[in-house]
Design an enzyme around this catalytic site. Structure first.
Site, PDB file in Angstrom:
ATOM      1  N   HIS A   1       0.841  -1.203   0.000  1.00  0.00           N
ATOM      2  CA  HIS A   1       0.000   0.000   0.000  1.00  0.00           C
ATOM      3  C   HIS A   1       0.872   1.248   0.000  1.00  0.00           C
ATOM      4  CE1 HIS A   1      -4.234  -1.391   1.352  1.00  0.00           C
ATOM      5  NE2 HIS A   1      -3.706  -2.206   0.473  1.00  0.00           N
TER       6      HIS A   1
ATOM      7  N   TYR B   1      -9.072   6.037   7.392  1.00  0.00           N
ATOM      8  CA  TYR B   1      -9.222   6.409   8.805  1.00  0.00           C
ATOM      9  C   TYR B   1     -10.185   7.589   8.856  1.00  0.00           C
ATOM     10  CZ  TYR B   1      -4.995   3.674   9.946  1.00  0.00           C
ATOM     11  OH  TYR B   1      -4.078   2.671  10.132  1.00  0.00           O
TER      12      TYR B   1
ATOM     13  N   PRO C   1      -4.542   0.498  18.911  1.00  0.00           N
ATOM     14  CA  PRO C   1      -4.314  -0.030  17.560  1.00  0.00           C
ATOM     15  C   PRO C   1      -4.313   1.013  16.443  1.00  0.00           C
ATOM     16  CG  PRO C   1      -6.522  -0.561  18.314  1.00  0.00           C
ATOM     17  CD  PRO C   1      -5.821   0.064  19.479  1.00  0.00           C
TER      18      PRO C   1
ATOM     19  N   LYS D   1       0.830  -0.195  15.189  1.00  0.00           N
ATOM     20  CA  LYS D   1       2.249  -0.272  15.543  1.00  0.00           C
ATOM     21  C   LYS D   1       2.633  -1.517  16.337  1.00  0.00           C
ATOM     22  CE  LYS D   1       3.600   2.976  13.347  1.00  0.00           C
ATOM     23  NZ  LYS D   1       4.227   2.503  12.152  1.00  0.00           N
TER      24      LYS D   1
ATOM     25  N   TYR E   1       4.013   6.384  10.208  1.00  0.00           N
ATOM     26  CA  TYR E   1       3.145   5.289   9.742  1.00  0.00           C
ATOM     27  C   TYR E   1       3.964   4.195   9.071  1.00  0.00           C
ATOM     28  CZ  TYR E   1      -1.193   3.132   8.212  1.00  0.00           C
ATOM     29  OH  TYR E   1      -2.241   2.262   8.054  1.00  0.00           O
TER      30      TYR E   1
HETATM   31  C1  PHB Z   1      -6.276  -3.915  10.712  1.00  0.00           C
HETATM   32  O1  PHB Z   1      -6.404  -4.158   9.505  1.00  0.00           O
HETATM   33  O2  PHB Z   1      -6.553  -4.758  11.556  1.00  0.00           O
HETATM   34  C2  PHB Z   1      -5.784  -2.595  11.145  1.00  0.00           C
HETATM   35  C3  PHB Z   1      -5.297  -1.714  10.197  1.00  0.00           C
HETATM   36  C4  PHB Z   1      -4.857  -0.466  10.579  1.00  0.00           C
HETATM   37  C5  PHB Z   1      -4.883  -0.106  11.903  1.00  0.00           C
HETATM   38  C6  PHB Z   1      -5.351  -0.982  12.864  1.00  0.00           C
HETATM   39  C7  PHB Z   1      -5.800  -2.233  12.488  1.00  0.00           C
HETATM   40  O3  PHB Z   1      -4.450   1.130  12.250  1.00  0.00           O
END
Ligand code: PHB
Ligand code: APR
Length: 395
Positions: free
Chosen positions: A72, A201, A294, A298, A386
């Site tokens: 990505h 997000y 989450p 990280k 990130y």
């Molecule tokens: C996930 O796909 O589980 C996931 C992706 C991004 C995040 C947290 C969890 O920031």
């Protein structure tokens, strides 16, 4: 039983450490309290930083990840009905992330370890770490109904937040830094292709939402929910309706694809750091030493950083007699850990709506998002965090 490195826990930290040591000719034994099926099914995040991908590949554990992982180059921030794409490589000198579930990383590492690695014992529960400050620390454990002792040169506690390793650090040595958040995540897996080809997000007045994926045919999504929520209280339709609301945008090209929900669970959010990460010959790695909320994914990447740091330090000592990096383990890891804590905290508080949020808090969230989407330096700061901080200041 005797080994050079006794590893407690077969999550990503313990499994990767065993592989790195095996590749370098150092013997280890992994003790895991649960069974193999449980470890391989446990749902966790799925974003691998560039450095994590490189480490897995170099360890010989990247074949399936290279085939099935989804590289990505961007993530989307969605707020006030707007869509903003963060171009990761353009802001970081070429770094990106890979979507490949933690469960898959664990399956790959377990298969390798069972095929040609040292012992990996499932159903083996560590009861205590003893003699941590001597030259032969030991792990007392129970396996197949019998108690046994594993005598080691080093013990690495990779046994997660609920493990026993941390408790072997005396109370007057331990320092704990933590913060709770007044909300949780309701996570779902759904048999439907992701609605967007990158992660989204979203900050919304109704709360945070995240659109992720596990594969080209499986969607992973999360909703901010009140603490103490029971996943069973949310019907599939309610979940999709709420995702739809929180992901609303003026872009007419946007639609949310709905499909059958195959799993639902609720996870609390917390930040937690245990210092130091080393006591004598006991080293803590991964969730055993630190938890991040989450938001930003990280957790797994930090665990990888810890065990790579330990393995490098041990090899340096073996090959040159220099104990410096082993002695500096805690300090080296904690620098990176605190950067990830800072980033996860910032992302979490920028995107979630606290139950007691005031108008002022809302305005600050919007100002932070506005800054990221208009100032390249602020956007680059997010993109660098990130895609991941270097494993070692010298890297
Ligand atoms: C996930 O796909 O589980 C996931 C992706 C991004 C995040 C947290 C969890 O920031
Ligand atoms: N004895 C043996 N094994 C134990 C014990 C014990 N007393 N206590 C816990 N374990 C095992 C757990 O069953 C689990 O398999 O230790 C393992 C710890 O694995 P994880 O919790 O996955 O921790 P870690 O390997 O550090 O991985 C960090 O996990 O929580 C996520 O977001 C986090 O992605 C990050 C990753």
């Amino acid at each position: 039983m005797r080994t050079t490195v006794g590893i407690i826990g077969a999550g990503p930290a313990g499994l990767l450490l065993a592989r790195l040591l095996h590749n370098a000719g150092v013997d280890s034994v992994v003790l895991e309290s649960r069974d193999r099926a449980y470890v391989e099914r446990r749902q966790r995040a799925g974003i691998l930083e560039q450095g994590t991908v490189d480490v897995l590949r170099a360890a010989g554990a990247g074949t399936r990840m290279d085939r099935e992982g989804l590289p990505h180059d961007g993530v989307e921030l969605r707020f006030d009905r707007r869509r903003h794409r963060v171009d990761l490589p353009a802001l970081t000198g070429g770094r990106a992330v890979t979507v490949y579930a933690q469960t898959e990383v664990c399956k790959d590492l377990i298969a390798l370890q069972l095929a040609d690695g040292g012992p990996l014992l499932f159903g083996a529960e560590a009861l205590a770490v003893e003699d941590a400050t001597t030259d032969s620390p030991r792990i007392r454990f129970r396996h197949e109904g019998r108690e046994d002792t594993l005598v080691c040169d080093y013990v690495v506690g990779c046994d997660g937040f609920w493990g026993v390793a941390r408790t072997a650090v005396p109370k007057d040595v331990s320092r704990i830094f933590e913060r709770g958040y007044p909300y949780s995540w309701l996570g779902i897996l759904a048999d439907v292709p992701p609605s967007h080809d990158e992660l989204v997000y979203a900050r919304h007045d109704r709360g945070f939402a995240l659109l992720s994926m596990r594969s080209p045919t499986v969607t992973r999504a999360y909703l901010q929910v009140p603490e103490g929520t029971d996943a069973a209280d949310w019907s599939d339709t309610e979940i999709w309706d709420e995702l739809d609301r929180r992901l609303e945008t003026d872009d007419p090209a946007w639609t949310l694809r709905r499909g059958p929900v195959t799993a639902k669970s609720v996870t609390p959010l917390r930040s937690h750091v245990h210092e130091p990460m080393r006591h004598g010959r006991l080293f803590l790695a991964g969730d055993a030493a630190h938890i991040v909320p989450p938001t930003g994914a990280k957790g797994l990447n930090l665990a990888v950083g810890d065990v790579v740091t330990f393995a490098r330090a041990l090899l340096r000592y073996r090959d040159t007699g220099d104990p410096g990096p082993l002695d500096a383990y805690s300090e080296t890891c904690l620098r990176r850990v605190w950067q990830a804590e800072r980033f996860s905290y910032a992302m979490t508080t920028m995107l979630h709506r606290a139950p007691d949020a005031t108008g002022f808090d809302d305005r600050i969230q919007r100002a932070r998002l506005d800054r990221i989407t208009t100032a390249r330096s602020a956007e680059a700061d997010l993109a660098e965090a990130y895609t991941g901080f270097p494993l070692d200041p010298q890297d």
